[in-house]
Scaffold this active site. Structure first.
Site, mmCIF file in Angstrom:
data_model
loop_
_atom_site.group_PDB
_atom_site.id
_atom_site.type_symbol
_atom_site.label_atom_id
_atom_site.label_comp_id
_atom_site.label_asym_id
_atom_site.label_seq_id
_atom_site.Cartn_x
_atom_site.Cartn_y
_atom_site.Cartn_z
ATOM 1 N N GLU A 119 0.804 -1.218 0.000
ATOM 2 C CA GLU A 119 0.000 0.000 0.000
ATOM 3 C C GLU A 119 0.835 1.264 0.000
ATOM 4 O OE1 GLU A 119 -3.352 0.166 2.344
ATOM 5 O OE2 GLU A 119 -3.891 -1.888 1.835
ATOM 6 N N CYS A 185 3.888 -6.625 8.838
ATOM 7 C CA CYS A 185 4.854 -6.147 9.828
ATOM 8 C C CYS A 185 4.985 -7.170 10.940
ATOM 9 C CB CYS A 185 4.409 -4.803 10.412
ATOM 10 S SG CYS A 185 5.648 -4.070 11.501
ATOM 11 N N CYS A 189 2.382 -4.275 17.120
ATOM 12 C CA CYS A 189 1.771 -3.259 17.975
ATOM 13 C C CYS A 189 0.276 -3.567 18.053
ATOM 14 C CB CYS A 189 2.013 -1.865 17.393
ATOM 15 S SG CYS A 189 3.768 -1.525 17.200
ATOM 16 N N GLU A 237 8.034 -2.016 9.108
ATOM 17 C CA GLU A 237 8.990 -1.323 9.958
ATOM 18 C C GLU A 237 10.275 -1.125 9.136
ATOM 19 O OE1 GLU A 237 9.462 0.241 13.037
ATOM 20 O OE2 GLU A 237 11.410 0.412 12.054
ATOM 21 N N SER A 266 9.819 6.751 9.990
ATOM 22 C CA SER A 266 9.273 6.492 11.321
ATOM 23 C C SER A 266 9.627 5.080 11.756
ATOM 24 C CB SER A 266 7.747 6.648 11.272
ATOM 25 O OG SER A 266 7.176 6.244 12.493
ATOM 26 N N SER A 289 7.966 6.303 17.111
ATOM 27 C CA SER A 289 6.619 5.985 17.590
ATOM 28 C C SER A 289 6.684 5.690 19.085
ATOM 29 C CB SER A 289 6.062 4.764 16.843
ATOM 30 O OG SER A 289 5.867 5.087 15.491
ATOM 31 N N LEU A 290 6.413 6.710 19.867
ATOM 32 C CA LEU A 290 6.514 6.575 21.329
ATOM 33 C C LEU A 290 5.268 5.868 21.865
ATOM 34 C CD1 LEU A 290 8.161 7.386 23.876
ATOM 35 C CD2 LEU A 290 6.857 9.523 23.915
ATOM 36 N N ASN A 291 4.128 6.500 21.646
ATOM 37 C CA ASN A 291 2.824 5.857 21.880
ATOM 38 C C ASN A 291 2.490 5.495 23.321
ATOM 39 O OD1 ASN A 291 2.429 6.123 19.175
ATOM 40 N ND2 ASN A 291 2.872 3.996 18.677
ATOM 41 N N CYS A 410 -3.332 6.325 9.147
ATOM 42 C CA CYS A 410 -2.282 5.649 9.915
ATOM 43 C C CYS A 410 -2.791 4.368 10.536
ATOM 44 C CB CYS A 410 -1.844 6.519 11.092
ATOM 45 S SG CYS A 410 -0.856 7.900 10.644
#
Ligand code: SAH
Ligand code: SF4
Length: 418
Positions: A119, A185, A189, A237, A266, A289-291, A410
């Site tokens: 994508e 991926c 997450c 990633e 990222s 990407s802290l999140n 996202c």
């Protein structure tokens, strides 16, 4: 037949292009797209071609964006035939399907030679990296979009004028292209739809850079005039496919001639990748990407934290040499009731201040997806979170979701076809 653009999540299938390598089955073809100058020189030498033949090939692939060997008019017919007979093809990835959002965003399914799709997203009007760095507090990332770009339909098709076509009086266009680095991926997450696919395979350098060129070509972009940002924030990633990703970056900033300062990569915090990144002489901007505001929450939403915790990630980022006005982006996906309270904001403030490098925070309202067990945050919580950060001197933006209706936002990229 030229496909027509339609609003909504409606796929538009392209006609198959003709190619000089028709006789060779697609999967057995050797793609030229993705090869850097030295490799192209070797190919030219295989057929006794002089060095300038390699340069002509390079120009055709990366500046003219040709779709087939037949289109490389600068090469003698015999040379093109020899290439095709030996199994070479241009190998520019093909846009198989297009989904268009009401906000002008387009999501593409782009196929490599083995037919697997990945994508890529086009966000017109976006100027993510810049607004976030130089703008005032507010929204960011493709934030200042006007009405959907009405010239898109006219720009599509098999036009191969590419980057070399200049002198047009059309106004400058701005857009951000979101690029994938892997199919699926492996990072898992818990809030991300791409994670549900698992890892299918890495993309090659040609497949990564090819997404960009396929979209530039589709959109009729003129690089001398238009402002194009790239974000390596699609599927996958990038730092778990580092070699191919950096090779693609070199093609894009080298022969394709895009600006490294308009690109952002990222990562979910792959420390060995950040260590390598810090040593690159030319590199894009970096987003982390802290999140989550502490390791307990982060382990729950991003299990990779058990391997590299927040401190280890921030430590690795400290080694990245920054340009004069450059800042690191911390992306923070707000998950309702999980990480969106003021106590979390205060922890984020402490993390950013303690990092010791210039940084800002991009708040992303979580985009929902089927079978993902999270809730969207309340708008009041989002606003209060941003206010708290700003009040304590931490620059914070809210990233506006793009193309949610076509699963282009996202964390929604998972090759959805309906
Ligand atoms: N794998 C890389 C880059 C791709 S993900 C990374 O994780 O950084 C790009 C961004 O989308 C990341 O910051 C990620 O946290 C965010 N994201 C993932 N799923 C999301 C979702 N459902 N809603 C909003 N943002 C999401
Ligand atoms: Fe992979 Fe990024 Fe999704 Fe995490 S957020 S699963 S690293 S694509």
């Amino acid at each position: 037949m030229q496909p027509t653009l339609q609003n909504g999540a409606f796929p538009i299938v392209d006609a198959a292009p003709q190619s000089a390598a028709r006789a060779v089955p697609a999967a057995e073809r050797k793609p030229l797209f993705g090869m850097e100058a030295a490799a192209l020189a070797e190919v030219a030498a295989e057929f006794g071609g002089a060095r300038y033949r390699a340069q002509q090939l390079e120009h055709a692939l990366y500046r003219q964006w040709v779709g087939s060997l037949d289109e490389i008019a600068t090469l003698p017919l015999r040379f093109r035939e020899q290439l095709a007979e030996a199994g070479y093809s241009v190998g520019l990835p093909e846009i198989k399907e297009t989904y268009r959002s009401v906000d002008g965003t387009e999501r593409y399914l782009i196929a490599g030679l083995d037919g697997q799709t990945v994508e890529t997203v086009w966000m017109p009007g976006g100027d993510g990296a810049e607004t976030t760095i130089e703008g005032a507090e507010g929204t960011s990332d493709a934030g200042d979009t006007g009405p959907a770009d009405t010239r898109v339909a006219g720009a599509r098709g098999s036009d191969t004028r590419g980057a070399d076509s200049r002198g047009t009086s059309a106004p400058q266009r701005r857009a951000t292209i979101c690029v994938s680095s892997q199919i699926g991926c492996a990072v898992n997450c818990q809030f991300c739809l791409t994670a549900k696919m698992g890892i299918v395979r890495n993309l090659s350098a040609g497949e990564i850079a090819g997404q960009v060129v396929a979209v530039l070509k589709r959109q009729g972009v003129h690089l001398g005039r238009d402002r194009i940002n790239l974000v390596f924030m699609g599927m996958g990633e990038p730092f778990l496919n580092y070699d191919a990703w950096i090779a693609a970056f070199r093609l894009l900033t080298g022969p394709v001639q895009l600006q490294p300062s308009r690109m952002t990569v990222s990562t979910s915090g792959i420390v060995p990748g950040i260590v390598r990144f810090a040593q690159e002489p030319v590199r894009p901007r970096l987003a982390i990407s802290l999140n989550a505001s502490n390791d307990t929450v982060r382990e729950a939403v991003m299990p990779i934290t058990r391997k590299w915790n927040t401190e280890a990630v921030i430590d690795a980022v400290r080694a990245v040499p920054l340009g004069p006005r450059e800042k690191i982006t911390f992306e923070y996906v707000l998950l309702g009731g999980v990480n969106d309270q003021l106590q979390h904001a205060d922890e984020v403030i402490a993390l950013v201040r303690g990092a010791g490098f210039p940084a800002y925070v991009n708040l992303i309202v979580w985009n929902p997806g089927p079978d993902v067990p999270y809730a969207q945050p309340e708008q009041t919580a989002v606003d209060a979170f941003q206010k708290r950060l700003i009040a304590r001197g931490v620059t914070a933006y809210i990233r506006r979701p793009r193309g949610r209706d076509i699963y282009a936002a996202c964390g929604q990229l998972k090759r959805t076809t309906t």
